[in-house]
Design a protein around this motif. Sequence first.
Motif, PDB file in Angstrom:
ATOM      1  N   ASP A 170       1.999  -4.764  -4.817  1.00 43.41           N
ATOM      2  CA  ASP A 170       1.380  -4.254  -6.042  1.00 43.41           C
ATOM      3  C   ASP A 170      -0.030  -4.791  -6.230  1.00 43.41           C
ATOM      4  O   ASP A 170      -0.930  -4.066  -6.684  1.00 43.41           O
ATOM      5  CB  ASP A 170       2.241  -4.616  -7.254  1.00 43.41           C
ATOM      6  N   LEU A 171      -0.245  -6.074  -5.897  1.00 45.54           N
ATOM      7  CA  LEU A 171      -1.574  -6.662  -6.075  1.00 45.54           C
ATOM      8  C   LEU A 171      -2.606  -5.988  -5.174  1.00 45.54           C
ATOM      9  O   LEU A 171      -3.738  -5.737  -5.595  1.00 45.54           O
ATOM     10  CB  LEU A 171      -1.521  -8.163  -5.782  1.00 45.54           C
ATOM     11  N   ILE A 172      -2.211  -5.708  -3.944  1.00 43.71           N
ATOM     12  CA  ILE A 172      -3.127  -5.043  -3.007  1.00 43.71           C
ATOM     13  C   ILE A 172      -3.442  -3.637  -3.496  1.00 43.71           C
ATOM     14  O   ILE A 172      -4.596  -3.192  -3.502  1.00 43.71           O
ATOM     15  CB  ILE A 172      -2.521  -5.007  -1.592  1.00 43.71           C
ATOM     16  N   GLN A 173      -2.393  -2.929  -3.962  1.00 44.79           N
ATOM     17  CA  GLN A 173      -2.603  -1.562  -4.444  1.00 44.79           C
ATOM     18  C   GLN A 173      -3.439  -1.518  -5.722  1.00 44.79           C
ATOM     19  O   GLN A 173      -4.278  -0.636  -5.907  1.00 44.79           O
ATOM     20  CB  GLN A 173      -1.252  -0.882  -4.689  1.00 44.79           C
ATOM     21  N   GLU A 174      -3.194  -2.473  -6.630  1.00 47.26           N
ATOM     22  CA  GLU A 174      -3.998  -2.524  -7.856  1.00 47.26           C
ATOM     23  C   GLU A 174      -5.484  -2.604  -7.528  1.00 47.26           C
ATOM     24  O   GLU A 174      -6.314  -1.899  -8.115  1.00 47.26           O
ATOM     25  CB  GLU A 174      -3.598  -3.742  -8.698  1.00 47.26           C
ATOM     26  N   LYS A 175      -5.810  -3.476  -6.592  1.00 47.01           N
ATOM     27  CA  LYS A 175      -7.212  -3.668  -6.214  1.00 47.01           C
ATOM     28  C   LYS A 175      -7.783  -2.405  -5.568  1.00 47.01           C
ATOM     29  O   LYS A 175      -8.903  -1.976  -5.896  1.00 47.01           O
ATOM     30  CB  LYS A 175      -7.319  -4.858  -5.261  1.00 47.01           C
ATOM     31  N   LEU A 176      -7.014  -1.795  -4.669  1.00 39.68           N
ATOM     32  CA  LEU A 176      -7.481  -0.587  -3.972  1.00 39.68           C
ATOM     33  C   LEU A 176      -7.692   0.570  -4.931  1.00 39.68           C
ATOM     34  O   LEU A 176      -8.699   1.289  -4.857  1.00 39.68           O
ATOM     35  CB  LEU A 176      -6.488  -0.195  -2.874  1.00 39.68           C
ATOM     36  N   VAL A 177      -6.746   0.766  -5.861  1.00 38.25           N
ATOM     37  CA  VAL A 177      -6.854   1.864  -6.827  1.00 38.25           C
ATOM     38  C   VAL A 177      -8.024   1.612  -7.777  1.00 38.25           C
ATOM     39  O   VAL A 177      -8.808   2.518  -8.081  1.00 38.25           O
ATOM     40  CB  VAL A 177      -5.533   2.029  -7.612  1.00 38.25           C
ATOM     41  N   ALA A 178      -8.156   0.390  -8.269  1.00 31.62           N
ATOM     42  CA  ALA A 178      -9.233   0.070  -9.209  1.00 31.62           C
ATOM     43  C   ALA A 178     -10.603   0.334  -8.598  1.00 31.62           C
ATOM     44  O   ALA A 178     -11.507   0.860  -9.259  1.00 31.62           O
ATOM     45  CB  ALA A 178      -9.120  -1.388  -9.648  1.00 31.62           C
ATOM     46  N   LEU A 179     -10.776   0.007  -7.309  1.00 28.66           N
ATOM     47  CA  LEU A 179     -12.064   0.167  -6.639  1.00 28.66           C
ATOM     48  C   LEU A 179     -12.267   1.564  -6.061  1.00 28.66           C
ATOM     49  O   LEU A 179     -13.303   1.843  -5.444  1.00 28.66           O
ATOM     50  CB  LEU A 179     -12.205  -0.880  -5.532  1.00 28.66           C
ATOM     51  N   GLY A 180     -11.262   2.444  -6.227  1.00 28.40           N
ATOM     52  CA  GLY A 180     -11.392   3.819  -5.767  1.00 28.40           C
ATOM     53  C   GLY A 180     -11.067   4.033  -4.305  1.00 28.40           C
ATOM     54  O   GLY A 180     -11.318   5.115  -3.761  1.00 28.40           O
ATOM     55  N   ASP A 181     -10.510   3.025  -3.634  1.00 33.32           N
ATOM     56  CA  ASP A 181     -10.154   3.162  -2.219  1.00 33.32           C
ATOM     57  C   ASP A 181      -8.774   3.793  -2.032  1.00 33.32           C
ATOM     58  O   ASP A 181      -8.376   4.094  -0.905  1.00 33.32           O
ATOM     59  CB  ASP A 181     -10.177   1.786  -1.542  1.00 33.32           C
ATOM     60  N   LYS A 182      -8.041   3.973  -3.132  1.00 30.23           N
ATOM     61  CA  LYS A 182      -6.728   4.598  -3.074  1.00 30.23           C
ATOM     62  C   LYS A 182      -6.571   5.419  -4.351  1.00 30.23           C
ATOM     63  O   LYS A 182      -6.952   4.986  -5.441  1.00 30.23           O
ATOM     64  CB  LYS A 182      -5.638   3.522  -2.976  1.00 30.23           C
ATOM     65  N   ILE A 183      -6.000   6.599  -4.232  1.00 36.25           N
ATOM     66  CA  ILE A 183      -5.932   7.509  -5.388  1.00 36.25           C
ATOM     67  C   ILE A 183      -4.727   7.205  -6.260  1.00 36.25           C
ATOM     68  O   ILE A 183      -4.839   7.087  -7.483  1.00 36.25           O
ATOM     69  CB  ILE A 183      -5.893   8.977  -4.919  1.00 36.25           C
ATOM     70  N   HIS A 184      -3.557   7.072  -5.641  1.00 36.90           N
ATOM     71  CA  HIS A 184      -2.323   6.915  -6.409  1.00 36.90           C
ATOM     72  C   HIS A 184      -1.710   5.532  -6.179  1.00 36.90           C
ATOM     73  O   HIS A 184      -1.720   5.009  -5.058  1.00 36.90           O
ATOM     74  CB  HIS A 184      -1.303   7.989  -6.037  1.00 36.90           C
ATOM     75  N   PHE A 185      -1.161   4.978  -7.247  1.00 31.58           N
ATOM     76  CA  PHE A 185      -0.464   3.697  -7.173  1.00 31.58           C
ATOM     77  C   PHE A 185       1.025   3.969  -6.945  1.00 31.58           C
ATOM     78  O   PHE A 185       1.647   4.735  -7.686  1.00 31.58           O
ATOM     79  CB  PHE A 185      -0.648   2.916  -8.487  1.00 31.58           C
ATOM     80  N   GLN A 186       1.577   3.343  -5.920  1.00 36.67           N
ATOM     81  CA  GLN A 186       2.993   3.533  -5.605  1.00 36.67           C
ATOM     82  C   GLN A 186       3.721   2.201  -5.746  1.00 36.67           C
ATOM     83  O   GLN A 186       3.568   1.308  -4.912  1.00 36.67           O
ATOM     84  CB  GLN A 186       3.160   4.057  -4.170  1.00 36.67           C
ATOM     85  N   PRO A 187       4.479   2.007  -6.833  1.00 38.47           N
ATOM     86  CA  PRO A 187       5.199   0.739  -7.049  1.00 38.47           C
ATOM     87  C   PRO A 187       6.102   0.407  -5.881  1.00 38.47           C
ATOM     88  O   PRO A 187       6.704   1.295  -5.266  1.00 38.47           O
ATOM     89  CB  PRO A 187       6.008   1.003  -8.329  1.00 38.47           C
ATOM     90  N   TYR A 188       6.192  -0.881  -5.576  1.00 41.19           N
ATOM     91  CA  TYR A 188       7.025  -1.321  -4.470  1.00 41.19           C
ATOM     92  C   TYR A 188       8.490  -1.076  -4.771  1.00 41.19           C
ATOM     93  O   TYR A 188       8.994  -1.421  -5.838  1.00 41.19           O
ATOM     94  CB  TYR A 188       6.800  -2.815  -4.206  1.00 41.19           C
ATOM     95  N   GLN A 189       9.182  -0.456  -3.843  1.00 42.44           N
ATOM     96  CA  GLN A 189      10.620  -0.188  -3.971  1.00 42.44           C
ATOM     97  C   GLN A 189      11.357  -0.979  -2.918  1.00 42.44           C
ATOM     98  O   GLN A 189      11.148  -0.785  -1.725  1.00 42.44           O
ATOM     99  CB  GLN A 189      10.909   1.322  -3.812  1.00 42.44           C
ATOM    100  N   SER A 190      12.228  -1.889  -3.362  1.00 45.49           N
ATOM    101  CA  SER A 190      12.981  -2.706  -2.416  1.00 45.49           C
ATOM    102  C   SER A 190      14.328  -2.068  -2.111  1.00 45.49           C
ATOM    103  O   SER A 190      14.969  -1.452  -2.968  1.00 45.49           O
ATOM    104  CB  SER A 190      13.200  -4.121  -2.997  1.00 45.49           C
ATOM    105  N   GLU A 191      14.762  -2.250  -0.875  1.00 48.23           N
ATOM    106  CA  GLU A 191      16.095  -1.785  -0.483  1.00 48.23           C
ATOM    107  C   GLU A 191      17.168  -2.759  -0.948  1.00 48.23           C
ATOM    108  O   GLU A 191      18.346  -2.452  -0.942  1.00 48.23           O
ATOM    109  CB  GLU A 191      16.159  -1.623   1.037  1.00 48.23           C
ATOM    110  N   HIS A 192      16.740  -3.961  -1.364  1.00 42.71           N
ATOM    111  CA  HIS A 192      17.668  -4.995  -1.790  1.00 42.71           C
ATOM    112  C   HIS A 192      17.640  -5.101  -3.316  1.00 42.71           C
ATOM    113  O   HIS A 192      16.581  -5.285  -3.908  1.00 42.71           O
ATOM    114  CB  HIS A 192      17.305  -6.337  -1.162  1.00 42.71           C
ATOM    115  N   LYS A 193      18.740  -5.004  -3.952  1.00 45.81           N
ATOM    116  CA  LYS A 193      18.814  -4.990  -5.403  1.00 45.81           C
ATOM    117  C   LYS A 193      18.236  -6.257  -6.017  1.00 45.81           C
ATOM    118  O   LYS A 193      17.614  -6.229  -7.072  1.00 45.81           O
ATOM    119  CB  LYS A 193      20.256  -4.811  -5.874  1.00 45.81           C
ATOM    120  N   ASP A 194      18.472  -7.417  -5.417  1.00 44.56           N
ATOM    121  CA  ASP A 194      18.078  -8.686  -6.000  1.00 44.56           C
ATOM    122  C   ASP A 194      16.596  -8.992  -5.816  1.00 44.56           C
ATOM    123  O   ASP A 194      16.100 -10.007  -6.278  1.00 44.56           O
ATOM    124  CB  ASP A 194      18.907  -9.845  -5.400  1.00 44.56           C
ATOM    125  N   LEU A 195      15.873  -8.132  -5.152  1.00 41.68           N
ATOM    126  CA  LEU A 195      14.481  -8.392  -4.894  1.00 41.68           C
ATOM    127  C   LEU A 195      13.580  -7.596  -5.819  1.00 41.68           C
ATOM    128  O   LEU A 195      12.399  -7.738  -5.820  1.00 41.68           O
ATOM    129  CB  LEU A 195      14.124  -8.074  -3.441  1.00 41.68           C
TER     130      LEU A 195
END
Length: 474
Positions: A449-474
């Motif tokens: 999320d931190l990497i994506q926040e920075k990329l989206v804020a600076l215009g290097d990425k259009i859409h933010f995609q929240p991290y989805q874990s395959e493990h419930k506890d993560l």
Amino acid sequence: MAKFVIAGRADCPYYAKTELLADYLQKNLPDFRIHKITQRPEVWEDWLKDVCEKNKWSHKNSPIIWRELLDRGGKGLLLGGYNEFLEHAQLYYDVTSSMTTELMMVIAQENLGAHIQKEQEEEGLKTCINPLQVWITSASAPACYNLIPILTSGEVFGMHTEISITLFDNKQAEEYLKSLVMETQDLASPVLRSVSICTKVEEAFCQAHVIVVLDDSTDKEVFTLEDCLRSRVPLCRLYGYLIEKNAHESVRVIVGGKTFVNLKTVLLMRYAPRIAHNIIAVALGVEGEAKAILARKLKTTPSYIKDVIIWGNISGNNYVDLRKTRVYRYESAIWGPLHYSRPLLNLIFDSEWIKREFVATLKNLTATGRQFGGILAAHSIATTLKYWYHGSPPGEIVSLGILSEGQFGIPKGIVFSMPVKFENGTWVVLTDLKDTEISEQIMTRMTSDLIQEKLVALGDKIHFQPYQSEHKDL
């Protein structure tokens, strides 16, 4: 009239012997005058080199003695070192020194102590003449109202450091800021030199020594997460430019609040690169909430719980690490002195509660955009500042958001909360902690999320995609 300048390393025994002989000559000869200069051992060589280069002299050791030509002007006349001064005194004044080596060493140490004390007194005097300039942005925020009494109490910077506070906000907040100024003056704090307001952007951060960045109020309606991330860039770019242009070269910037704290910090670093090493993000608010939840579970006091580590995104995906956490003064069958503590994980037997209820409760409290109470935000900022200036408690782990340089396997270039200790006016990352390895899944969750926040804020990425874990506890 003869005026001699005697300069030396503060702990030099030969300087001590020269000084004593020169004092005797000055006391007994009406036309003999001396001027003394001492330097700390660590700066002596550089100082001596500069003096010799300026005067075109050749001299290597401590002390160095020269004569000021008061009657002729021009540069001084180099006499030499200790031996040359001794010969000069014996030849012209028939005076010599009989000081023992042992006494020379004692006086040398006294000189060093006196030199350090003099430096401290001069530094304190400078502070009195030029108070510490503290700027608070978004000063109409509730956190500012609670922060001011703590800053003016003397607990943060010390009772011997006067401060001037400037409340910075937009023009619409001016009337509120004026009333806040009057309330602050009513405190009659002995450390508060002045309090003022600033609503002109071009004047922001003038000669600031400390800048506290609070959450800015959002007047515009933002419809998407991506727009919200991008909206942080213009203000951080403006602040970065103004800090570089107007603030003191040693300015310290501390970013608090609950809205994209890591992102705002890394953006400020980007737009104020000259002082990027002096920009940090406050993580003690999350740490405090975690301690409070744990204390309620154990029926103890939150301050008795130490060494909770907050990893990752302060206002988003983070990991609360309890592996080093210890509990002091815990009432149980096992009891000990005040310094005795027990591992927290040995006291909470319900592991499911830690994995589920504790995590869920804390996640709800620390969700992005959910405000800290004004008291908690102010206390977290003030405590971090206090540690920054005076050091954190010995042996205690503190969580802090700083720029990653690859420690603990964290990707470089993002602001990440990690364990540190404060000492000597800076912080040290505790990379030598044992048993703090973080699994690849948890690390990915936090960094994605931190990497994506920075990329989206600076215009290097259009859409933010929240991290989805395959493990419930993560």
